[in-house]
Design a protein around this motif. Structure first.
Motif, PDB file in Angstrom:
ATOM      1  N   VAL A 107     -37.761  33.208 -20.378  1.00 24.01           N
ATOM      2  CA  VAL A 107     -36.890  32.300 -19.699  1.00 24.01           C
ATOM      3  C   VAL A 107     -35.352  32.709 -20.093  1.00 24.01           C
ATOM      4  N   GLY A 108     -34.970  32.567 -21.219  1.00 23.95           N
ATOM      5  CA  GLY A 108     -33.704  33.097 -21.770  1.00 23.95           C
ATOM      6  C   GLY A 108     -32.976  34.262 -21.684  1.00 23.95           C
ATOM      7  N   PHE A 109     -33.951  35.250 -21.255  1.00 23.36           N
ATOM      8  CA  PHE A 109     -33.836  36.593 -20.817  1.00 23.36           C
ATOM      9  C   PHE A 109     -33.368  36.680 -19.576  1.00 23.36           C
ATOM     10  N   VAL A 110     -34.319  36.320 -18.732  1.00 20.74           N
ATOM     11  CA  VAL A 110     -34.296  36.460 -17.042  1.00 20.74           C
ATOM     12  C   VAL A 110     -33.488  35.463 -16.344  1.00 20.74           C
ATOM     13  N   VAL A 111     -33.437  34.057 -16.991  1.00 21.96           N
ATOM     14  CA  VAL A 111     -32.442  33.145 -16.183  1.00 21.96           C
ATOM     15  C   VAL A 111     -31.059  33.648 -16.166  1.00 21.96           C
ATOM     16  N   PRO A 112     -30.340  34.066 -17.425  1.00 21.42           N
ATOM     17  CA  PRO A 112     -29.143  34.606 -17.121  1.00 21.42           C
ATOM     18  C   PRO A 112     -28.758  35.615 -16.314  1.00 21.42           C
ATOM     19  N   PHE A 113     -29.751  36.378 -16.314  1.00 23.31           N
ATOM     20  CA  PHE A 113     -29.543  37.793 -15.174  1.00 23.31           C
ATOM     21  C   PHE A 113     -29.595  37.353 -14.027  1.00 23.31           C
ATOM     22  N   PHE A 114     -30.350  36.288 -13.595  1.00 23.77           N
ATOM     23  CA  PHE A 114     -30.284  36.163 -12.048  1.00 23.77           C
ATOM     24  C   PHE A 114     -29.350  35.004 -11.779  1.00 23.77           C
ATOM     25  N   VAL A 115     -28.922  34.416 -12.933  1.00 23.61           N
ATOM     26  CA  VAL A 115     -27.468  33.595 -12.608  1.00 23.61           C
ATOM     27  C   VAL A 115     -26.384  34.435 -12.453  1.00 23.61           C
ATOM     28  N   ALA A 116     -26.352  35.543 -13.306  1.00 21.41           N
ATOM     29  CA  ALA A 116     -25.233  36.567 -13.039  1.00 21.41           C
ATOM     30  C   ALA A 116     -25.263  37.037 -11.692  1.00 21.41           C
ATOM     31  N   LEU A 117     -26.460  37.386 -11.141  1.00 19.80           N
ATOM     32  CA  LEU A 117     -26.601  38.070  -9.879  1.00 19.80           C
ATOM     33  C   LEU A 117     -26.019  37.057  -8.760  1.00 19.80           C
ATOM     34  N   LEU A 118     -26.290  35.487  -8.829  1.00 15.56           N
ATOM     35  CA  LEU A 118     -25.843  34.687  -7.806  1.00 15.56           C
ATOM     36  C   LEU A 118     -24.316  34.642  -8.049  1.00 15.56           C
ATOM     37  N   LEU A 135     -19.236  27.231 -20.527  1.00 14.12           N
ATOM     38  CA  LEU A 135     -18.720  26.067 -21.522  1.00 14.12           C
ATOM     39  C   LEU A 135     -19.827  25.679 -22.491  1.00 14.12           C
ATOM     40  N   PRO A 136     -21.118  25.877 -22.485  1.00 13.91           N
ATOM     41  CA  PRO A 136     -22.182  25.314 -23.455  1.00 13.91           C
ATOM     42  C   PRO A 136     -21.815  26.316 -24.540  1.00 13.91           C
ATOM     43  N   VAL A 137     -21.369  27.501 -24.514  1.00 10.71           N
ATOM     44  CA  VAL A 137     -21.234  28.656 -25.721  1.00 10.71           C
ATOM     45  C   VAL A 137     -19.950  28.042 -26.678  1.00 10.71           C
ATOM     46  N   MET A 138     -18.985  27.272 -25.860  1.00 11.47           N
ATOM     47  CA  MET A 138     -18.002  26.724 -26.570  1.00 11.47           C
ATOM     48  C   MET A 138     -18.245  25.377 -27.530  1.00 11.47           C
ATOM     49  N   LEU A 139     -19.419  24.953 -27.202  1.00  7.56           N
ATOM     50  CA  LEU A 139     -19.778  23.693 -27.814  1.00  7.56           C
ATOM     51  C   LEU A 139     -20.370  24.128 -29.141  1.00  7.56           C
ATOM     52  N   PRO A 140     -20.228  23.160 -30.332  1.00  9.59           N
ATOM     53  CA  PRO A 140     -21.051  23.546 -31.853  1.00  9.59           C
ATOM     54  C   PRO A 140     -22.379  23.469 -31.411  1.00  9.59           C
ATOM     55  N   ASN A 194     -27.153  29.042 -24.941  1.00  8.59           N
ATOM     56  CA  ASN A 194     -26.493  30.493 -25.393  1.00  8.59           C
ATOM     57  C   ASN A 194     -26.201  31.352 -24.158  1.00  8.59           C
ATOM     58  N   MET A 195     -26.947  30.888 -23.179  1.00  6.28           N
ATOM     59  CA  MET A 195     -27.083  31.987 -21.849  1.00  6.28           C
ATOM     60  C   MET A 195     -25.377  32.332 -21.437  1.00  6.28           C
ATOM     61  N   GLY A 196     -24.401  31.702 -21.521  1.00  6.39           N
ATOM     62  CA  GLY A 196     -23.222  31.858 -21.291  1.00  6.39           C
ATOM     63  C   GLY A 196     -22.664  33.513 -21.643  1.00  6.39           C
ATOM     64  N   GLY A 197     -22.789  33.722 -22.708  1.00  2.19           N
ATOM     65  CA  GLY A 197     -22.259  35.066 -23.129  1.00  2.19           C
ATOM     66  C   GLY A 197     -22.976  36.287 -22.367  1.00  2.19           C
ATOM     67  N   ALA A 198     -24.451  36.249 -22.083  1.00  2.00           N
ATOM     68  CA  ALA A 198     -25.169  36.885 -21.716  1.00  2.00           C
ATOM     69  C   ALA A 198     -24.870  37.167 -19.929  1.00  2.00           C
ATOM     70  N   VAL A 199     -24.661  35.969 -19.532  1.00  2.00           N
ATOM     71  CA  VAL A 199     -24.096  35.853 -17.923  1.00  2.00           C
ATOM     72  C   VAL A 199     -23.036  36.840 -17.917  1.00  2.00           C
ATOM     73  N   LEU A 200     -21.696  36.553 -18.744  1.00  2.00           N
ATOM     74  CA  LEU A 200     -20.456  37.350 -18.613  1.00  2.00           C
ATOM     75  C   LEU A 200     -20.811  38.678 -19.021  1.00  2.00           C
ATOM     76  N   ILE A 201     -21.512  39.169 -19.743  1.00  2.00           N
ATOM     77  CA  ILE A 201     -21.801  40.704 -19.931  1.00  2.00           C
ATOM     78  C   ILE A 201     -22.735  41.201 -18.678  1.00  2.00           C
ATOM     79  N   TYR A 202     -23.566  40.477 -18.122  1.00  2.00           N
ATOM     80  CA  TYR A 202     -24.296  41.029 -16.891  1.00  2.00           C
ATOM     81  C   TYR A 202     -23.122  41.174 -15.830  1.00  2.00           C
ATOM     82  N   LEU A 203     -22.349  40.080 -15.559  1.00  8.83           N
ATOM     83  CA  LEU A 203     -21.500  40.144 -14.562  1.00  8.83           C
ATOM     84  C   LEU A 203     -20.496  41.353 -14.763  1.00  8.83           C
ATOM     85  N   ALA A 204     -20.114  41.608 -15.866  1.00  8.51           N
ATOM     86  CA  ALA A 204     -19.045  42.777 -15.957  1.00  8.51           C
ATOM     87  C   ALA A 204     -20.181  44.203 -15.759  1.00  8.51           C
TER      88      ALA A 204
END
Length: 318
Positions: A107-118, A135-140, A194-204
């Motif tokens: 879940v946590g590895f596949v979902v960010p990749f497909f969110v980045a594709l979208l 935004l969730p990554v910026m929350l404590p 935690n997926m926000g950081g992975a999404v940005l890396i995938y987008l780049a």
């Protein structure tokens, strides 16, 4: 017979063998100062690593072979490891940790990749959508998990997820009070958090793929899924492999999710993780030596996995 001195060839190469002038004293002083500044920063970084990372690791390794009682420390060899391995909670904790890690990879590895594709396909509001995902990554982490615990995972129909299930006339769940739903609920909360950081890396990484590859795939009649499988994934395989390793190392150290969402162990030890068991031995049972032995075992497991990963990736690159 008259001899003439050899003339210098054109271009001024007569002085090609001349010795270069020695650097001035001011240049030498500047070079020494630059080197001293660099070595000063390097020594500071090494001192910080040695004091706050290497020394605790070495100290924990030594403590795992000792026993401290009433201020007296004695060498006991492998006794702490034998005692930890005989504890039934040890195997339960590893089972829960491996289950969480496997679900987090699905879940946590596949979902960010497909969110980045979208997100990569959107032509408008890209910045807004990226901020929304990040935004969730910026929350404590504690604040985000308490939101899930008291707002989303409330076992009554006042909870967000149970309200959604009730709206569709589906059976509700007790979530964190249910032994079968505890780990999936923690995976869901951890993925959102935690997926926000992975999404940005995938987008780049996706934006560095040449468009000609997709055009060639389309000319060959490849559909969306074939383009993803034959173009996107091979072009991003190094990033995928790196983030997979980081995901496994991070999820194996599962701690804050069971501590906040399940109050530690959870129902029938359904949320007990290895990291939480270390915390329990060290701070609740006052067994710092057993906690050190557990930490060394976890370090060994992660080191074996990291070595296997590095060997596998090195072989693939060759």
């Amino acid at each position: 017979m008259v001899t003439t001195a050899p003339t210098a060839p054109a271009g001024g190469t007569a002085n090609a063998g001349a010795v270069a002038p020695a650097p001035s004293a001011k240049a030498r002083t500047r070079k020494v100062k630059d080197n001293l500044s660099g070595y000063g920063f390097l020594i500071g970084a090494i001192a910080c690593f040695a004091l706050f990372m290497w020394y605790p690791m070495i100290r924990g390794f030594v403590m795992s072979f000792q026993r401290t009682r009433r201020g007296e420390t004695t060498w006991v060899g492998w006794d702490n490891y034998v005692r930890i391995l005989d504890d039934p909670s040890f195997w339960v904790a590893w089972k829960n940790t491996f289950t969480f890690t496997c679900l987090a990879l699905v879940v946590g590895f596949v979902v960010p990749f497909f969110v980045a594709l979208l997100l990569n396909e959107f032509r408008h509001a890209k910045g807004y959508l990226r901020v929304l995902v990040y935004l969730p990554v910026m929350l404590p982490p504690a604040s985000a998990l308490y939101l899930f615990k008291y707002y989303a995972y409330d076992p009554s129909e006042a909870g967000l997820f149970n309200a959604i299930l009730a709206f569709f006339n589906a059976p509700t769940s007790e979530w964190m009070q249910s032994p079968t739903m505890t780990i999936p609920a923690m995976v869901l909360a951890s993925t959102w958090m935690n997926m926000g950081g992975a999404v940005l890396i995938y987008l780049a990484s996706l934006q560095n793929i040449p468009g000609e590859l997709y055009e060639a795939a389309e000319l060959d009649g490849a559909g969306l899924w074939k383009r993803i499988w034959h173009v996107t994934i091979p072009q991003t395989r190094l990033i995928l492999a790196l983030l997979a390793m980081m995901q496994i190392v991070a999820t194996m150290q599962l701690f804050i999710e069971p501590l906040i969402l399940a109050n530690g162990a959870g129902t029938q030890d359904s949320a007990t993780s290895v990291a939480y068991l270390i915390y329990q031995h060290g701070f609740f049972q006052n067994d710092l030596n057993g906690a050190a032995a557990l930490g060394v075992i976890m370090l060994g497991v992660l080191a074996v996995f990291s070595a296997f990963y590095l060997r596998l990736t090195t072989r693939n690159e060759q």
